[in-house]
Structures are given as structure tokens and as C-alpha cells.
Write a protein that holds these residues in place. Structure first.
Motif, short mmCIF file in Angstrom:
data_model
loop_
_atom_site.label_atom_id
_atom_site.label_comp_id
_atom_site.label_asym_id
_atom_site.label_seq_id
_atom_site.Cartn_x
_atom_site.Cartn_y
_atom_site.Cartn_z
N LYS A 1 0.86 -1.21 0.00
CA LYS A 1 0.00 0.00 0.00
C LYS A 1 0.88 1.24 0.00
O LYS A 1 1.71 1.42 0.90
CB LYS A 1 -0.92 -0.02 1.23
N ASP B 1 -2.56 10.10 3.88
CA ASP B 1 -3.97 9.73 3.99
C ASP B 1 -4.72 10.76 4.83
O ASP B 1 -4.70 10.70 6.06
CB ASP B 1 -4.09 8.33 4.61
N ASP C 1 1.48 6.09 5.76
CA ASP C 1 0.53 5.19 5.11
C ASP C 1 1.06 4.57 3.81
O ASP C 1 0.32 3.89 3.11
CB ASP C 1 -0.78 5.95 4.86
N GLU D 1 -9.35 3.68 1.80
CA GLU D 1 -8.78 3.84 0.46
C GLU D 1 -7.68 2.82 0.16
O GLU D 1 -7.44 2.51 -1.00
CB GLU D 1 -8.23 5.26 0.29
N THR E 1 -0.67 -0.70 5.81
CA THR E 1 -1.19 -0.03 7.02
C THR E 1 -2.69 0.14 6.78
O THR E 1 -3.16 1.23 6.46
CB THR E 1 -0.52 1.35 7.19
ZN ZN Z 1 -4.86 4.61 4.67
#
Ligand code: ZN
Ligand code: BES
Ligand code: ZN
Length: 491
Positions: free
Chosen positions: A258, A263, A281, A342, A367
Motif C-alpha cells: 500500500k 492519507d 501510510d 482507500e 497499514t
Molecule cells: Zn490509509
């Protein structure tokens, strides 16, 4: 962020071995001590050389040799100072890594350092000492006007040491340090394009292949989740794919990380306090970059593809709205009811891309959920999936790597929480079991391939220094992923 910077390399350029202390010299000598001040390898000789005052002095410091305790005393002869470090009773390789980390941090101001920690009778000791020492010395000081750079340039291991163990410890530590550097960098300095540039540097230095999809290609390739999350951001997204294809490889491993460089939550905006650490993130992407670098440098004979969807989750005028629907890479439609969920949207495309190559194993690192951190705390990652063999492989690798993961239930009954009346799936469930519903969501994009999901929301970041862990980004998962590749190479 300087894309040409060193990629996790330590200033300790010279790590060597010497058969015994005789004839060696330096600024600091690190010696192990077990519980109740029972001397570890090499310590008794030095202690008696130092003189009778030592015991009383250590009494005064209340130094008994508990795990992580340290005591520095003036040296005599060849070493300017001596640092005793406690291993407690029952030390294992994790204790040793931790103690080496603490010793490394205490040794930062000394140029030439030697130790006998590697002679403690534990399998993998030398490697653990190199790894722990280097990471204990890790700092992120590029934005300090008065940085205090590490002064250590030389680490001498006293004893019978295999060069390959030193090399292994050093390369995995460099992968972890690279990940930490990327995580600790403020979001403004690591736009998706910049991170993609760093990935290009990794590819060039290790001689591996890289493909970077820009915003137009992301749209053309059908990476609808990555595109949807990127709509509110001014800085354009990137999809990075690194391919390591060594000679003699029989197995293939796909890693998906990710890569949300910040974020904010998007229109389902986070409260201010929840945003403070959200530059973290992209720790999953950082972990797969660090891991593929180490795997390539070590020449592990497994095909590895590292995939990192990179974007910011922002609130611009074009941002996706709660209720919007997108089509992911595998053709499934997703109703986005909370734009703060997301990570799973960008991973959907990453996972769908990963399984197109039919790898033997797919692992994603993210995360992903606050819920996982609530369940397991800050030091343990959640491990999820429908494949027991894949989960067992990750559990074994994590144990060897000294990283704590805990298998969580993959409760298929909860899949109905993600049912949408107008799309194939929605991106949130109810308030319960949030880490599990996130994993169930991801499973819609893995096409039933062998897969494991590691939720690192807790351990991606540390609140304080702890052994070889430093405050801030930890690089959690790098070491586990390298160990997984090693296991696959021999199976
Ligand atoms: Zn996130
Ligand atoms: N990046 C967060 C998860 C997170 C939170 C990581 C705290 C580290 C520390 C993720 O994108 C997120 O916001 N998840 C939401 C999901 C929810 C809206 C279903 C969460 O966990 O609250
Ligand atoms: Zn979020």
C-alpha cells in the motif's frame, strides 16, 4: 527528497572479523553479560584486566545483566571504553538483535567499535549482531540544522565469523533502513513521482526491471481503484512494478505494498490528530521496495515482482465522493461509501495485477485498518487469508526475522457486510471486525491464488526507540519478506 541518495547504506562501511581480541584496538569494546552479572564471551578476561573496582562500580550502576541494560566504563589498553550489555537469562536470537541494537545506539559517538556479542552461543548470532547494530544506529536527521551524524565507521566482530553472515545482516538491514527513510520522509517530499524515481534508482543499482505507469496509463490499464483514490490529489499517481528475475529461479513471489503517501481520509476526512502520522501510510510500499532491494542484492533465486500503487488520499474538488462507484482492474465494481477506506481500493488493482502473472504466492503489506491496531496493539501485525499454507509460510518467516505477526480469522460469514445493492461490493462493513472485512474485501481481487495479507497499521511506526527499532518508521515486514523468499528458494 533526493532520488539519488544512498539506499539504506550505513556509514559503517567496514565490518570485519578477527579471531581474538589479541592485537586489536579501537574506541569502544562491547561485551555481553548474562543475568546476575555472569560474564559472556570475552567479558571475564577484560573484566579482570580492568581491575577490582569494576564490580563495585557496576553495583553502583545497578547493572546486573538484565536484557538491554548497559554500562559504559573507561577502558584500559587497546580500547578507550568498554560497554557491557545485558542479555538476561535464556537469551535467544531476538534478544541478541535487540541487545545489539541498544549497543549500536550507545556506540554512535565511537568510530572504531569491536564486540564479542557474536560469540554468544546462539544460531545466527553474527548476522543478528550486524543487523541489530546497524539498525540501532539508524537515524533520520536530514532535516536537522545541527545533525549529530553517526561516527561509527568500523565494526569488528571478534570470533569465528562467516563473511556471508555479515553480508546477509548488512543487506537486510539496508533494506529496512531504506524503508525507514522513505516512511520518515514527510509527504511533501515523497510525491508518487518522487517515490517512483527512487524505485527506478533501486532498479538501476540492482539491475532489475521496472515499469512505471503514469496517470494516463493507470486509466488506460484499468487501475480504477488507484485512479479513484487519486482524483482528489494534485500530485499525480503512479503504479510501480519491479521485476527481479534471477537465473535458476523456479518459484515466483509477488509482493504488493500500500503506497498512500498521505492519507487525509479524503472527503470522509480524518480528525486532525488522526492525520498527524499519515505520511506513514505508504509503509507497505516502502517494505516491498526494501525487500526487493535486499532480495536482489542477496541474489536469492526466486522470481519476485514488487508492486506499489502510489497516490495521495486528498480532498480536492475532483475527489471521489462517498457513494461513487469505480471498476477495478479485474472488472469488479466497487461502491465507495467511505473514502478513508482507500488502502483496499489501491490494493485491489495491485492484487489483481499480481495474480495475472500466476505467481506461486502473493503477499500484500498494508497499514490498512485502525481496527487491526485496536485488536493487536502497536507491536504485532495481523496476518489474514484463506490459504493456510501461505499463512504458515509467512508465520515461520516472521518468526525467524524477529517480527511479530498473529494469524487472524478470515471469517467468510462477514462477507455479506460488504454487499452493495448497486455494485459488486462496497468498501466498508459495519463497526465490528473491521480488519477482517478489509481482508475479505482484498480477497475479491486475488482470484483464489495462494495469498497472505499482512496488516501493519500498528508496527509500521514506533512511538519510541526500542532495541534495534527506532522511533518513527520501522521498516516492519522487510525482513519477513526476505525470509519468505529464502524459504521459497529452498522448497
Ligand atoms: Zn490509509
Ligand atoms: N490508513 C488508515 C489505517 C490506519 C489508521 C493506519 C491508523 C495506521 C494508523 C486507513 O486508510 C483507514 O483510514 N482505515 C479506516 C477504515 C474505515 C473507514 C473502514 C479505519 O481504520 O478507520
Ligand atoms: Zn484511510
Amino acid at each position: 527528497m533526493d532520488t539519488k541518495q544512498a539506499r539504506g547504506d550505513s556509514k559503517v562501511t567496514n565490518i570485519a572479523a578477527a579471531a581474538s581480541l589479541d592485537g586489536t584496538s579501537g574506541d569502544l569494546l562491547i561485551l555481553p553479560v548474562y543475568a546476575e552479572r555472569s560474564w559472556g564471551p570475552g567479558a571475564a578476561e577484560v573484566a579482570s584486566e580492568l581491575g577490582e573496582w569494576l564490580d563495585e562500580y557496576l553495583d553502583g550502576l545497578d547493572f546486573s545483566g538484565k536484557v538491554g541494560q548497559t554500562a559504559a566504563v573507561p577502558g584500559k589498553g587497546a580500547y578507550g571504553r568498554v560497554l557491557f550489555v545485558g542479555l538476561g537469562d535464556d537469551a535467544d536470537v531476538d534478544t541478541l538483535r535487540k541487545a545489539a541494537g541498544i549497543a549500536g545506539r550507545a556506540a554512535m559517538r565511537y568510530e572504531k567499535v569491536a564486540t564479542t556479542l557474536n560469540r554468544v552461543d546462539i544460531y545466527g548470532a553474527s548476522e543478528a549482531v550486524v543487523y541489530g547494530f546497524l539498525l540501532g544506529q539508524y537515524t533520520f536527521d536530514k532535516y536537522l540544522s545541527k545533525p549529530k551524524p553517526t561516527e561509527t565507521t568500523e565494526l569488528l566482530l571478534i570470533g569465528d565469523v562467516d563473511d556471508t553472515d555479515i553480508d546477509h545482516g548488512r543487506k537486510v538491514a539496508a533494506g529496512v533502513a531504506l524503508a525507514r527513510d522513505l516512511i520518515n520522509e514527510p509527504a511533501g517530499g515523497k510525491k508518487p513521482e518522487v517515490l517512483a524515481g527512487i524505485a527506478t534508482g533501486i532498479a538501476e543499482e540492482t539491475g532489475i526491471e521496472i515499469t512505471i505507469y503514469d496517470e494516463d496509463e493507470i486509466e488506460a490499464e484499468g487501475f480504477g481503484g488507484l485512479l479513484a483514490v487519486s482524483l482528489g490529489a494534485t500530485n499525480p499517481p503512479r503504479m510501480v512494478v519491479l521485476k527481479y528475475r534471477p537465473d535458476g529461479a523456479e518459484k515466483s513471489l509477488a509482493l504488493v505494498g500500500k503506497g498512500i503517501v498521505f492519507d487525509s481520509g479524503g472527503l470522509s476526512i480524518k480528525p486532525a490528530a488522526g492525520m498527524e502520522t499519515m505520511k506513514t501510510d505508504m509503509s507497505g510500499a516502502a517494505a516491498v521496495f526494501g525487500a526487493v532491494q535486499a532480495i536482489a542484492q542477496l541474489g536469492i533465486p526466486v522470481n519476485v515482482t514488487a508492486i506499489a500503487p502510489l497516490t495521495e488520499n486528498m480532498t480536492g474538488g475532483a475527489a471521489q465522493r462517498p457513494g461513487d462507484i469505480f471498476t477495478a482492474r479485474n472488472g469488479k465494481t466497487v461502491e465507495v461509501l467511505n473514502t478513508d477506506a482507500e488502502g483496499r481500493l489501491v490494493l485491489a488493482d495491485g492484487l489483481a495485477l499480481a495474480v495475472e502473472d500466476e505467481p506461486d504466492l502473493v503477499i500484500d503489506v498494508a497499514t490498512l485498518t485502525g481496527a487491526c491496531m485496536v485488536a493487536l496493539g502497536k507491536k504485532v501485525a495481523g496476518l489474514f487469508g484463506y490459504d493456510d499454507e501461505a499463512a504458515a509460510l509467512v508465520e515461520g518467516a516472521a518468526r525467524r526475522a524477529g517480527e511479530k505477526v498473529w494469524r487472524m480469522p478470515f471469517e467468510k460469514d462477514y462477507r455479506s457486510k460488504l454487499d452493495s445493492p448497486i455494485a459488486d461490493i462496497k468498501n466498508i462493513g459495519d463497526r465490528y471486525g473491521g480488519a477482517i472485512t478489509a481482508a475479505l474485501f482484498l480477497a475479491e481481487f486475488t482470484n483464489e491464488y495462494p495469498w497472505a495479507h499482512i496488516d501493519i497499521a500498528g508496527p509500521a511506526r514506533a512511538e519510541s526507540d526500542d532495541g534495534y527499532i527506532s522511533k518513527g518508521g520501522t521498516g516492519f515486514s522487510v525482513s519477513t519478506l526476505v525470509a519468505v523468499a529464502e524459504d521459497m528458494a529452498v522448497s
